[in-house]
Design a protein around this motif. Sequence first.
Motif, short mmCIF file in Angstrom:
data_model
loop_
_atom_site.label_atom_id
_atom_site.label_comp_id
_atom_site.label_asym_id
_atom_site.label_seq_id
_atom_site.Cartn_x
_atom_site.Cartn_y
_atom_site.Cartn_z
N UNK A 47 0.58 -1.09 0.05
CA UNK A 47 -0.18 -0.07 0.12
C UNK A 47 0.88 1.06 0.07
N UNK A 48 0.55 2.25 -0.55
CA UNK A 48 0.97 3.52 -0.68
C UNK A 48 0.08 4.62 -0.19
N UNK A 49 0.63 5.37 0.87
CA UNK A 49 -0.41 6.50 1.42
C UNK A 49 0.35 7.91 1.27
N UNK A 50 -0.37 8.92 1.48
CA UNK A 50 0.23 10.31 1.28
C UNK A 50 1.46 10.41 2.33
N UNK A 51 1.29 9.88 3.57
CA UNK A 51 1.97 9.87 4.81
C UNK A 51 2.95 8.83 4.82
N UNK A 52 2.89 7.99 3.87
CA UNK A 52 3.98 6.69 3.91
C UNK A 52 3.64 5.55 4.46
N UNK A 53 2.52 5.73 5.35
CA UNK A 53 2.36 4.73 6.30
C UNK A 53 3.47 4.27 7.33
N UNK A 54 4.01 5.28 7.62
CA UNK A 54 5.11 5.04 8.64
C UNK A 54 4.86 5.06 10.22
N UNK A 55 5.63 4.29 10.67
CA UNK A 55 5.32 4.58 12.43
C UNK A 55 6.63 5.40 12.79
N UNK A 56 5.83 6.30 13.53
CA UNK A 56 6.48 7.68 14.24
C UNK A 56 7.65 7.31 15.16
N UNK A 57 7.82 6.23 15.84
CA UNK A 57 8.92 6.05 16.82
C UNK A 57 10.22 5.52 16.26
N UNK A 58 10.25 5.12 14.99
CA UNK A 58 11.39 4.49 14.48
C UNK A 58 11.89 5.32 13.41
N UNK A 59 13.18 4.96 13.07
CA UNK A 59 14.02 6.06 11.83
C UNK A 59 13.30 5.64 10.68
N UNK A 60 13.36 6.39 9.68
CA UNK A 60 12.91 6.33 8.52
C UNK A 60 13.70 5.00 7.57
N UNK A 61 14.82 4.84 7.82
CA UNK A 61 15.68 3.31 7.37
C UNK A 61 14.88 2.29 8.10
N UNK A 62 14.64 2.05 9.19
CA UNK A 62 13.75 1.05 9.68
C UNK A 62 12.39 1.04 9.17
N UNK A 63 11.64 2.42 9.14
CA UNK A 63 10.30 1.89 8.46
C UNK A 63 10.42 1.42 7.06
N UNK A 64 11.40 1.83 6.19
CA UNK A 64 11.56 1.55 4.82
C UNK A 64 11.81 -0.18 4.60
N UNK A 65 12.80 -0.44 5.58
CA UNK A 65 13.09 -1.84 5.59
C UNK A 65 12.36 -2.90 6.34
N UNK A 66 11.54 -2.44 7.29
CA UNK A 66 10.52 -3.08 8.25
C UNK A 66 9.82 -4.30 7.36
N UNK A 67 9.09 -3.77 6.05
CA UNK A 67 8.50 -4.99 5.57
C UNK A 67 9.33 -5.96 4.75
N UNK A 68 10.53 -5.68 4.35
CA UNK A 68 11.51 -6.41 3.73
C UNK A 68 12.11 -7.74 4.84
N UNK A 69 12.03 -7.10 6.06
CA UNK A 69 12.44 -8.01 7.10
C UNK A 69 11.28 -9.14 7.35
N UNK A 70 9.97 -8.74 7.26
CA UNK A 70 8.94 -9.30 7.67
C UNK A 70 8.72 -10.40 6.41
N UNK A 71 9.18 -9.94 5.36
CA UNK A 71 9.03 -11.08 4.28
C UNK A 71 10.57 -11.81 3.85
N UNK B 5 9.57 7.58 1.05
CA UNK B 5 9.85 6.49 2.07
C UNK B 5 8.89 5.34 1.70
N UNK B 6 7.74 5.73 1.45
CA UNK B 6 6.71 4.73 1.23
C UNK B 6 6.86 3.92 -0.15
N UNK B 7 7.26 4.93 -1.17
CA UNK B 7 7.49 4.20 -2.49
C UNK B 7 8.90 3.20 -2.54
N UNK B 8 9.78 3.80 -1.65
CA UNK B 8 10.97 2.98 -1.54
C UNK B 8 10.67 1.57 -0.92
N UNK B 9 10.00 1.83 0.05
CA UNK B 9 9.38 0.53 0.85
C UNK B 9 8.77 -0.54 -0.31
#
Length: 213
Positions: free
Chosen positions: A78-102, A145-149
Amino acid sequence: MSVPVFQSDGALKGAPATGLAAGGCALWRMRSNVECLAALDAVTGIVRPPAGAVRWFGRDISALEPREVMATLQCLAPLTAAGGLLGNIRMADNILLPCAARGRGAAGESELRDLLSKAPWSGWFPESELRVLPYQTGDLARALAGVLRAWLVHPEAIVACNVWHLLEHGERATLSSALSWVRAGQPGCAWLFIQTESDLPPGFTANNLAQQP
């Protein structure tokens, strides 16, 4: 004949009947951002849609158990205007979290560093953005960041929900270029745009576009 990536019979309020094959693109044009977000919740299984309204890879998600919905949606981004990011972790971790889960954690990190080291991403998303929290950056960086993810998980389908509505004119152009870049680099990915606007980025409108009248 292969199973369509996505199908909808029109039962979802405001959305037309739609079928998407691999590499296809469809546009659902909604009246407001609230309607866009409600449609996103339905197609991603956050709320249970009407029977037949959301069918991914031949499976009607209204009839599935939550764990089955999750397994089915592992193929989506999914892609949203705000990136769908978690506010309490760095941008790098936000981007890579789905990769780790998969199961692509290390590969995703290496690919991300490579992307940001050269054009066009070196001009769109400075590597310094990886080290900040989402609230410490701007709307465009969060959207990118959402696009990169989405790119890094190599999805079979992307659902883009009103992704431009927080951005200024110049920022919209950058995000559109980033989406066109993904389209060119992963041509087999199907796209469902849910938005209040009628225009799509270059490279999308000629591809099996289903548009609400």
